[in-house]
Write an enzyme that holds these catalytic residues in place. Structure first.
Site, PDB file in Angstrom:
ATOM      1  N   CYS A   8       0.869  -1.186   0.000  1.00  0.00           N
ATOM      2  CA  CYS A   8       0.000   0.000   0.000  1.00  0.00           C
ATOM      3  C   CYS A   8       0.907   1.238   0.000  1.00  0.00           C
ATOM      4  O   CYS A   8       2.073   1.154  -0.388  1.00  0.00           O
ATOM      5  CB  CYS A   8      -0.979  -0.028   1.174  1.00  0.00           C
ATOM      6  N   ASN A  11       2.245   1.465   4.364  1.00  0.00           N
ATOM      7  CA  ASN A  11       2.576   0.174   5.003  1.00  0.00           C
ATOM      8  C   ASN A  11       2.294   0.193   6.508  1.00  0.00           C
ATOM      9  O   ASN A  11       3.025  -0.415   7.302  1.00  0.00           O
ATOM     10  CB  ASN A  11       4.047  -0.216   4.725  1.00  0.00           C
ATOM     11  N   CYS A  13      -1.468   0.699   7.392  1.00  0.00           N
ATOM     12  CA  CYS A  13      -2.914   0.393   7.503  1.00  0.00           C
ATOM     13  C   CYS A  13      -3.302  -0.838   6.692  1.00  0.00           C
ATOM     14  O   CYS A  13      -3.529  -1.916   7.227  1.00  0.00           O
ATOM     15  CB  CYS A  13      -3.759   1.586   7.047  1.00  0.00           C
ATOM     16  N   ARG A  14      -3.394  -0.708   5.346  1.00  0.00           N
ATOM     17  CA  ARG A  14      -3.993  -1.766   4.522  1.00  0.00           C
ATOM     18  C   ARG A  14      -3.080  -2.965   4.300  1.00  0.00           C
ATOM     19  O   ARG A  14      -3.528  -4.111   4.433  1.00  0.00           O
ATOM     20  CB  ARG A  14      -4.410  -1.178   3.160  1.00  0.00           C
ATOM     21  N   SER A  15      -1.821  -2.734   3.914  1.00  0.00           N
ATOM     22  CA  SER A  15      -0.989  -3.898   3.551  1.00  0.00           C
ATOM     23  C   SER A  15      -0.632  -4.775   4.755  1.00  0.00           C
ATOM     24  O   SER A  15      -0.647  -6.004   4.618  1.00  0.00           O
ATOM     25  CB  SER A  15       0.240  -3.492   2.733  1.00  0.00           C
ATOM     26  N   ASP A 125      -8.443   3.844   1.283  1.00  0.00           N
ATOM     27  CA  ASP A 125      -7.422   4.013   2.317  1.00  0.00           C
ATOM     28  C   ASP A 125      -8.060   4.488   3.627  1.00  0.00           C
ATOM     29  O   ASP A 125      -8.557   5.623   3.699  1.00  0.00           O
ATOM     30  CB  ASP A 125      -6.390   5.032   1.824  1.00  0.00           C
TER      31      ASP A 125
END
Ligand code: 4NP
Length: 156
Positions: A8, A11, A13-15, A125
């Site tokens: 993301c 690095n 939150c999402r990934s 995001d």
């Protein structure tokens, strides 16, 4: 060994969410020795600050009983392209940023997580939306669909 890198922007939150959700799915399926799973970001500033996982991601992973270890933000590196078999981004701008950093996707390794689902779309995001629940369910959908894809391909 199937090597998967979720990517993301930050690095945090999402990934890392995808990394630990997918790790749990793989563990539950008894496939953990077949996978190496990691995550990275296209930006480097968090790496400098030695940033850990965002509290929103920690909170939803804890709530959904997804085990996670500490993960410090790192920027995707050129050598990651050779190391990993699947480089899985969260949105189109991640794909563009990855290509700007590592060059052309000559081996066709780069995809977006929700490309594997019936409704391909970006993962919004939560750094901006604040909606970590929505992100979690998108990540679960994508990870389940990706694992199904690998099974259909005879990779696992
Ligand atoms: P992520 O979210 O890409 O899902 O980790 C973000 C985290 C941090 C920032 C932007 C997005 N930031 O601007 O610091």
């Amino acid at each position: 060994m199937i090597k998967v890198l979720f990517v993301c922007l930050g690095n945090i939150c999402r990934s890392p969410m995808a990394q630990f959700v997918f790790q749990q799915m793989v563990d539950n399926a008894g496939l953990c020795d077949k996978f190496e799973i990691d995550s990275a970001g296209t930006e480097g500033y968090n790496e400098m600050a030695h940033e850990g996982i965002h509290y929103g991601t920690r909170e939803i992973l804890t709530q959904m009983k997804v085990p996670f270890s500490e993960h410090y933000s790192r920027r995707i590196r050129k050598e990651d392209y050779n190391k990993f078999n699947y480089i899985i981004a969260m949105d189109e701008s991640n794909v563009e940023d990855i290509q700007a950093l590592i060059g052309k996707d000559k081996d066709g390794k780069i995809s977006m997580l929700l490309d594997y689902t019936k409704t391909p779309r970006k993962i919004k995001d939560p750094w901006y939306t604040g909606n970590f629940d929505e992100t979690y369910w998108d990540v679960v959908d994508g990870c389940q669909s990706f694992l199904e894809f690998l099974k259909k391909q005879g990779k696992v």
